[in-house]
Scaffold this motif. Structure first.
Motif, PDB file in Angstrom:
ATOM      1  N   LEU A  39      58.523  70.805  43.615  1.00 30.57           N
ATOM      2  CA  LEU A  39      57.747  69.768  44.294  1.00 30.57           C
ATOM      3  C   LEU A  39      58.322  69.472  45.676  1.00 30.57           C
ATOM      4  O   LEU A  39      57.574  69.216  46.627  1.00 30.57           O
ATOM      5  CB  LEU A  39      57.722  68.497  43.437  1.00 30.57           C
ATOM      6  N   ALA A  40      59.651  69.502  45.812  1.00 35.31           N
ATOM      7  CA  ALA A  40      60.275  69.240  47.117  1.00 35.31           C
ATOM      8  C   ALA A  40      59.978  70.347  48.104  1.00 35.31           C
ATOM      9  O   ALA A  40      59.791  70.100  49.303  1.00 35.31           O
ATOM     10  CB  ALA A  40      61.779  69.063  46.949  1.00 35.31           C
ATOM     11  N   SER A  41      59.909  71.589  47.625  1.00 35.47           N
ATOM     12  CA  SER A  41      59.596  72.695  48.527  1.00 35.47           C
ATOM     13  C   SER A  41      58.137  72.678  48.952  1.00 35.47           C
ATOM     14  O   SER A  41      57.753  73.333  49.919  1.00 35.47           O
ATOM     15  CB  SER A  41      59.923  74.031  47.867  1.00 35.47           C
ATOM     16  N   ARG A  42      57.305  71.925  48.232  1.00 36.08           N
ATOM     17  CA  ARG A  42      55.877  71.764  48.575  1.00 36.08           C
ATOM     18  C   ARG A  42      55.588  70.299  48.895  1.00 36.08           C
ATOM     19  O   ARG A  42      54.521  69.792  48.591  1.00 36.08           O
ATOM     20  CB  ARG A  42      54.990  72.209  47.408  1.00 36.08           C
ATOM     21  N   ALA A  43      56.561  69.610  49.457  1.00 36.53           N
ATOM     22  CA  ALA A  43      56.439  68.166  49.701  1.00 36.53           C
ATOM     23  C   ALA A  43      55.142  67.844  50.441  1.00 36.53           C
ATOM     24  O   ALA A  43      54.803  68.490  51.443  1.00 36.53           O
ATOM     25  CB  ALA A  43      57.633  67.671  50.510  1.00 36.53           C
ATOM     26  N   GLY A  44      54.423  66.851  49.924  1.00 34.88           N
ATOM     27  CA  GLY A  44      53.159  66.445  50.532  1.00 34.88           C
ATOM     28  C   GLY A  44      51.953  67.161  49.970  1.00 34.88           C
ATOM     29  O   GLY A  44      50.820  66.741  50.196  1.00 34.88           O
ATOM     30  N   ASP A  45      52.161  68.251  49.211  1.00 34.24           N
ATOM     31  CA  ASP A  45      51.061  69.001  48.603  1.00 34.24           C
ATOM     32  C   ASP A  45      50.987  68.690  47.109  1.00 34.24           C
ATOM     33  O   ASP A  45      52.003  68.441  46.455  1.00 34.24           O
ATOM     34  CB  ASP A  45      51.265  70.511  48.767  1.00 34.24           C
ATOM     35  N   VAL A  46      49.776  68.748  46.569  1.00 32.18           N
ATOM     36  CA  VAL A  46      49.604  68.594  45.125  1.00 32.18           C
ATOM     37  C   VAL A  46      49.867  69.936  44.458  1.00 32.18           C
ATOM     38  O   VAL A  46      49.273  70.955  44.824  1.00 32.18           O
ATOM     39  CB  VAL A  46      48.179  68.105  44.791  1.00 32.18           C
ATOM     40  N   VAL A  47      50.779  69.950  43.495  1.00 34.44           N
ATOM     41  CA  VAL A  47      51.110  71.168  42.756  1.00 34.44           C
ATOM     42  C   VAL A  47      50.572  71.015  41.340  1.00 34.44           C
ATOM     43  O   VAL A  47      50.941  70.076  40.621  1.00 34.44           O
ATOM     44  CB  VAL A  47      52.637  71.408  42.728  1.00 34.44           C
TER      45      VAL A  47
END
Length: 660
Positions: A39-47
């Protein structure tokens, strides 16, 4: 999102750790830390939950995996927001659209800060600020505290570790190249020796270490590095050192001076493909195919900055995916100039070279190039002999992607017609692709994650700057003329350049008188014609876009041509074309995607700038009976149907005008 006064910092470049308001928090078991890392590597995106499961468990998915994700998220919420009530909404780790989103600032992770500093360092080096670049490289590399995603289970972390290690070594190589360029060779020997010990098969690191030692008058040590490298490559891979290392070895033996460029070691010597089983030369040539930049490029700062940012973010976040950016816009808008300006700006990030292909999607010269033909051209550029290029498309795609595997190559695909023409030309991995097109290639965004940046008209001030630069003394003092000519051309760079050439040719006529001729819409395209160069002729480039349309969309252009200087409603378009509102809207949207029209509001459309003049010309070519039928249909709707007419000049002054 965290409230004012709160802060969250997450370390990904090393053992996964997190700090809340400066105090470290316990992140729980390995899989819980794996969820946070993703989640941190895609911060701001919905995973999505399925994505999280794949990332953490891979193919070994237990039946309780979904419940496990919820449990780990709940555990993270407890440590990241200890004051939140059990049923309170999380502002940091939010639920959304079947997944979860970590809402933190872009600077919250060291990975994002590394990407930012790395991009800034490259930009500073490109701009000639070597000391500034070195400082930024040091900041970026100082963010590393060991192996990225250390101790994190799952396939996602494994792939990220490999990719980010490659990115770290690339930054180290770029830093060392700049250090050598600055004459600070003695300061890099220790760091390069440590990097070589960490990545012993990385020849670029060994090339830089050899050069640093040689410049420190340690010729014997430099030669020993080569001997060790040759022995290692023979033992581990059964190959000889590449041409770069071999050439440097010979230069050191001969006592020749060796220079180091920021973005490359010496180019590989050409080699025959005869000894290579896959048809490629043993050491691929380093292509440098970017065409030169056009004189008088102005503006486009926002577009270039956005494109650079998007590609830089993808480099960090895309894993095995390739960063793809599509520059689209109407004909004559300067898309190729923007793409080439970006490519030259980014060239130093791609030490393995730059490839360029004109796909001829809407060009005046013959038929568009097929994907198979483009691949043949690309393979030749990569040193593959014609006799070894596969005959079928699938074989060419496979060879092309195999050759670029592990390479950092920039591929520029100009004037693409459709998605199917482009997709086979996208390599895997660390390369990046820049595409230009007059079409909005939506499929590339949906399936390939491509970024779209539209190039629109130049602003009034940028148009004036371009006219002043190109017109020289002829226009420098003619501010009124410049302002009016910029409006007539509608901010279209090709029209502006053509108009300047017309002014220069008419040396005996006052500029104001020449501009009066341009202000007359009838015959405007004739006056802006480029004799002998179809690709620079405004009417020809519009014609190419028009001919690429489906028959019904082309007919819609002709039906709307008599009303090309006003706003056109969906109902008006339907009546003029003799079709339903639904069909009319579909055709209008098709014209918008092809950049022959633009959407003014929910129900109104317009022809942008000189394209409206072309549409009017097209309508006049219709047989008189067809034009009369269109007019009869219009009058038959009564007074309420008469469109509000505006001049091209009024439209340029107020592009967001709406119908009363």
């Amino acid at each position: 999102m965290l409230t004012a006064g709160e802060s969250l910092s997450i370390q990904l470049l090393g053992t996964i750790r997190a700090w809340k308001n400066g105090k470290e928090v316990a992140l729980g078991p390995p899989k819980q830390r794996a969820v946070l890392a993703l989640l941190a590597s895609r911060a701001g995106d919905v995973v999505g939950i399925e994505h999280i499961i794949d990332a953490v468990w891979g193919s070994d998915v237990p039946q309780t995996a979904a419940n496990g994700v919820h449990t780990y998220v709940a555990g993270l919420r407890r440590v990241l927001e200890p004051d939140r009530g059990r049923r309170g909404t999380s502002s940091v780790l939010a639920s959304a659209a079947g997944g979860y989103c970590l809402r933190v600032s872009p600077e919250a992770t060291d990975l994002a800060r590394f990407a930012q500093r790395h991009a800034q360092a490259r930009r500073a080096g490109t701009d000639g600020d070597t000391e500034g670049a070195l400082a930024l490289y040091r900041e970026a590399l100082a963010l590393w505290h060991g192996e990225a995603f250390a101790g994190i289970p799952g396939p996602f972390a494994a792939v990220e570790r490999t990719r980010l290690q490659d990115l770290r070594m690339t930054a180290t190589e770029e830093w060392a190249s700049d250090m050598l360029k600055a004459g600070r060779h003695g300061e890099v020997v220790a760091d390069l020796s440590a990097a070589v010990a960490e990545e012993p098969l990385r020849e670029k690191l060994r090339w830089l270490l050899m050069l640093a030692l040689y410049r420190c008058d340690r010729q014997a040590h430099a030669l020993a590095v080569y001997t060790e490298t040759r022995r290692l490559l023979n033992r581990e891979l059964g190959i000889e050192p590449g041409a770069e290392l071999s050439n440097l070895h010979q230069d050191i033996l001969a006592g020749r001076a060796v220079t180091a460029c920021r973005d490359q070691s010496p180019a590989a010597a050409p080699a025959s493909a005869a000894d290579s089983p896959d048809g490629a030369a043993p050491h691929m040539p380093r292509p440098a195919q970017l065409p030169p930049l056009a004189r008088g490029f102005v503006g486009r700062t926002a577009e270039l900055d956005e494109l650079e940012r998007l590609l830089a973010e993808d480099e960090v976040r895309s894993g095995a995916g390739t960063a793809v950016a599509v520059v689209d816009g109407p004909a004559g808008m300067g898309k190729t100039a923007v793409a080439l300006r970006l490519a030259h700006r980014l060239a130093d990030r791609f030490p393995d070279g730059q490839l360029f292909v004109d796909l001829g999607g809407t060009g005046a010269q013959g038929k568009p190039m097929t994907a198979s033909e483009a691949l043949a051209q690309l393979l030749r550029s990569l040193g593959v002999d014609d006799a070894r290029i596969p005959a079928d498309l699938a074989g060419r795609v496979s060879l092309y992607r195999s050759l670029l595997h592990g390479q950092r190559m920039l591929v520029v695909l100009d004037d693409a017609l459709c998605t199917d023409q482009v997709r086979p030309l996208i390599p895997r991995g660390a390369s990046s692709v820049i595409v230009t097109s007059r079409q909005r290639l939506t499929g590339l965004a949906i399936r390939d994650g491509a970024h779209h940046v539209r190039v629109g008209p130049l602003s009034q001030s940028d148009s004036a700057e371009l006219l002043t630069y190109l017109g020289g003394n002829r226009l420098r003092v003619e501010r009124t003329v410049i302002t009016r000519l910029a409006r007539v051309c509608g901010g279209l760079p090709l029209a502006l350049r053509s108009a300047v050439e017309g002014l220069i040719e008419a040396r005996d006529v006052p500029p104001a008188a020449v501009v009066e001729r341009y202000a007359e819409e009838r015959g405007l395209l004739e006056r802006l014609a480029a004799r002998g160069d179809e690709d620079a002729d405004l009417r020809t480039v519009f014609e190419a876009s028009y001919r690429a349309l489906p028959a019904e969309a082309a007919r819609m252009v002709r039906c709307l041509g008599p009303h090309s200087t006003g706003l056109i409603s969906v109902q008006q378009a339907a009546t003029l074309a003799g079709t339903s509102r639904t069909t009319a809207r579909c055709l209008l949207d098709l014209l918008v995607n092809g950049h022959l029209m633009e959407r003014a509001s929910l129900h109104y459309y317009r022809f942008p700038g000189p394209i409206g003049v072309y549409a009017a010309e097209r309508a006049e070519r219709e047989p008189k009976t067809d034009r009369d039928l269109i007019l009869m249909g219009l009058l038959g709707r009564g007074r309420d149907f008469v469109p509000r007419r505006t001049t091209a000049l009024e439209e340029h002054r107020n592009p967001h005008a709406t119908v009363n």
